[in-house]
Design an enzyme around this catalytic site. Sequence first.
Site, PDB file in Angstrom:
ATOM      1  N   HIS A  51       0.823  -1.218   0.000  1.00 24.97           N
ATOM      2  CA  HIS A  51       0.000   0.000   0.000  1.00 24.97           C
ATOM      3  C   HIS A  51       0.858   1.271   0.000  1.00 24.97           C
ATOM      4  CE1 HIS A  51       0.376  -0.044   4.514  1.00 24.97           C
ATOM      5  NE2 HIS A  51       0.341   1.249   4.327  1.00 24.97           N
ATOM      6  N   ASP A  96      -0.466  -7.558   1.475  1.00 27.40           N
ATOM      7  CA  ASP A  96       0.162  -6.230   1.508  1.00 27.40           C
ATOM      8  C   ASP A  96       1.686  -6.342   1.608  1.00 27.40           C
ATOM      9  OD1 ASP A  96       0.439  -3.512   1.601  1.00 27.40           O
ATOM     10  OD2 ASP A  96      -0.278  -3.293   3.663  1.00 27.40           O
ATOM     11  N   SER A 134       4.442   1.775   8.275  1.00 26.93           N
ATOM     12  CA  SER A 134       4.103   0.858   7.199  1.00 26.93           C
ATOM     13  C   SER A 134       5.328   0.430   6.432  1.00 26.93           C
ATOM     14  CB  SER A 134       3.155   1.545   6.217  1.00 26.93           C
ATOM     15  OG  SER A 134       1.853   1.523   6.703  1.00 26.93           O
TER      16      SER A 134
END
Length: 266
Positions: free
Chosen positions: A68, A116, A210
């Site tokens: 992402h 992801d 992330s």
Amino acid sequence: MLLLLLISSAFLLPWAGAGRIIGGKEVKRHSRPYMAYLHIQVLYPSSRKAYSCGGFLIGPDAVLSAAHCVDKNGTVRVTVTLGAHNISVRERSQQRIPVERWVTPPKYSSDGHINDIVLLKLKTKAKINKNVKQIAFSGSNERVTVGTKCSVAGWGWTAVEGRGSDVLMEVELKVQNDEPCKQLFHNYLRHSMMCVGDKKGKKTTYEGDSGGPFVCNQKAYGIVSRGVGTRPFPKVFTRISYFEPWIREQLRKFALQELPGSPSSD
Ligand SMILES: *[C@@H]1O[C@H](CO)[C@@H](O)[C@H](O)[C@H]1NC(C)=O
Ligand SMILES: *[C@@H]1O[C@H](CO)[C@@H](O)[C@H](O)[C@H]1NC(C)=O
């Protein structure tokens, strides 16, 4: 939702990064030589926006991160900085290398952050030295047991109303059973995701850490993937063991220069 948060924070704070480590502490300089800082420049619709993510070196020209981070509405240009501690300074230890292309699993979905994970191929090989080193990642048959404490590092914010950290921070979080994540995330998948966090909510990553690695026993087992808004607990990390065969296959393709141009979904 997360995507929107990421994008809106990028609008407001071009360099602040999309994530934050809360309740952690500054790591000893260069003690996490596998850490990569991803600077992501949005090229469309406007080229003035940028944000950051974490990642980690698994080969001289291969960095793992969260899909992402590079899957935004519009194209992005990614630059990786290795060997960094204070990202606001051009330290002599730093190696800044543009990303040539990347690959995500065919079934990656930004909706719910399914699969992801992204493998980035660097334009040139990193020079491996005491400040820049690869980290091993978990094999497909390796699992960490519930209750294991592992660490995750990042340059994200250090408080909800805070700002990005210029130095690398780290926090220890526990592997949880799947229940709290199943309750909060309707599309939680136990084979490809792991549920992580501090039940007291004092320590956490946010979405822009992330891409950073969840390291247990010197090996990367997870990738920081998702959370809900400002909720500190629980967090969903990508379970690397599930993707190990895919990662190995992509690394072989990198070596053979067989990858299609990025962005790719093969
Ligand atoms: C992506 O951007 C285009 C152009 O700004 C817009 O029309 C479209 O709705 C956006 N798509 C999503 C999923 O946000
Ligand atoms: C990082 O470097 C900047 C620029 O030199 C400096 O202002 C800042 O204090 C440094 N951060 C830390 C935590 O040392």
